[in-house]
Design a protein around this motif. Structure first.
Motif, short mmCIF file in Angstrom:
data_model
loop_
_atom_site.label_atom_id
_atom_site.label_comp_id
_atom_site.label_asym_id
_atom_site.label_seq_id
_atom_site.Cartn_x
_atom_site.Cartn_y
_atom_site.Cartn_z
N THR A 80 3.81 13.33 -7.83
CA THR A 80 3.37 11.99 -7.46
C THR A 80 2.18 11.53 -8.30
O THR A 80 2.13 10.37 -8.73
N LYS A 139 -4.23 -2.28 -6.89
CA LYS A 139 -4.15 -0.96 -6.28
C LYS A 139 -2.69 -0.51 -6.29
O LYS A 139 -1.81 -1.26 -5.90
N SER A 153 0.82 -1.21 0.00
CA SER A 153 0.00 0.00 0.00
C SER A 153 0.86 1.26 0.00
O SER A 153 0.40 2.32 -0.39
N THR A 154 2.10 1.13 0.43
CA THR A 154 3.00 2.29 0.49
C THR A 154 4.37 1.90 -0.04
O THR A 154 4.89 0.84 0.29
N ASN A 170 0.96 4.07 -2.54
CA ASN A 170 1.22 5.50 -2.35
C ASN A 170 2.72 5.71 -2.32
O ASN A 170 3.44 4.95 -1.70
N ASN A 206 7.31 15.20 -4.76
CA ASN A 206 6.00 15.03 -4.11
C ASN A 206 4.89 15.65 -4.95
O ASN A 206 3.78 15.11 -5.02
N LYS A 227 2.13 8.16 -10.56
CA LYS A 227 1.18 7.08 -10.33
C LYS A 227 0.35 6.80 -11.59
O LYS A 227 0.08 5.64 -11.91
#
Length: 92
Positions: A73, A88, A47-48, A91, A70, A77
């Motif tokens: 991002t 998914k 997830s990260t 992040n 940042n 993605k």
């Protein structure tokens, strides 16, 4: 357990390769010209993802480069979603 490790490692390597290609080919910001993605680490549930980078000529401030990354991002993605076959995206 080893199967989980190998799949996470594969995802880490893919993310590192994709981000490196994006920064070198598609990003036109000159402040990111001498940036190298040194490592990506993904947590167990993917997830990260933590992205570690190096600046070759340290003329720019590292904090400034981190802020630029940042802000980008969403772009990263979006571009990664076409190349990674994950349900998914992690992040960054």
């Amino acid at each position: 357990m080893s199967n989980e490790f190998s799949s996470n490692k594969k995802v880490e390597v893919k993310i590192q390769r994709i981000l490196s290609e994006l920064i070198s080919i598609k990003v036109s910001d000159p402040r990111l010209q001498n940036l190298i993605i040194s490592e990506v680490s993904v947590n167990k549930d993917i997830s990260t993802a933590k992205v570690y980078f190096l600046l070759l000529n340290n003329q720019n401030n590292t904090k400034q480069t981190e802020l630029i990354l940042n802000k980008a991002t969403g772009f990263f993605k979006k571009e990664m979603s076409t190349q990674l076959n994950l349900k998914k995206l992690p992040n960054l």
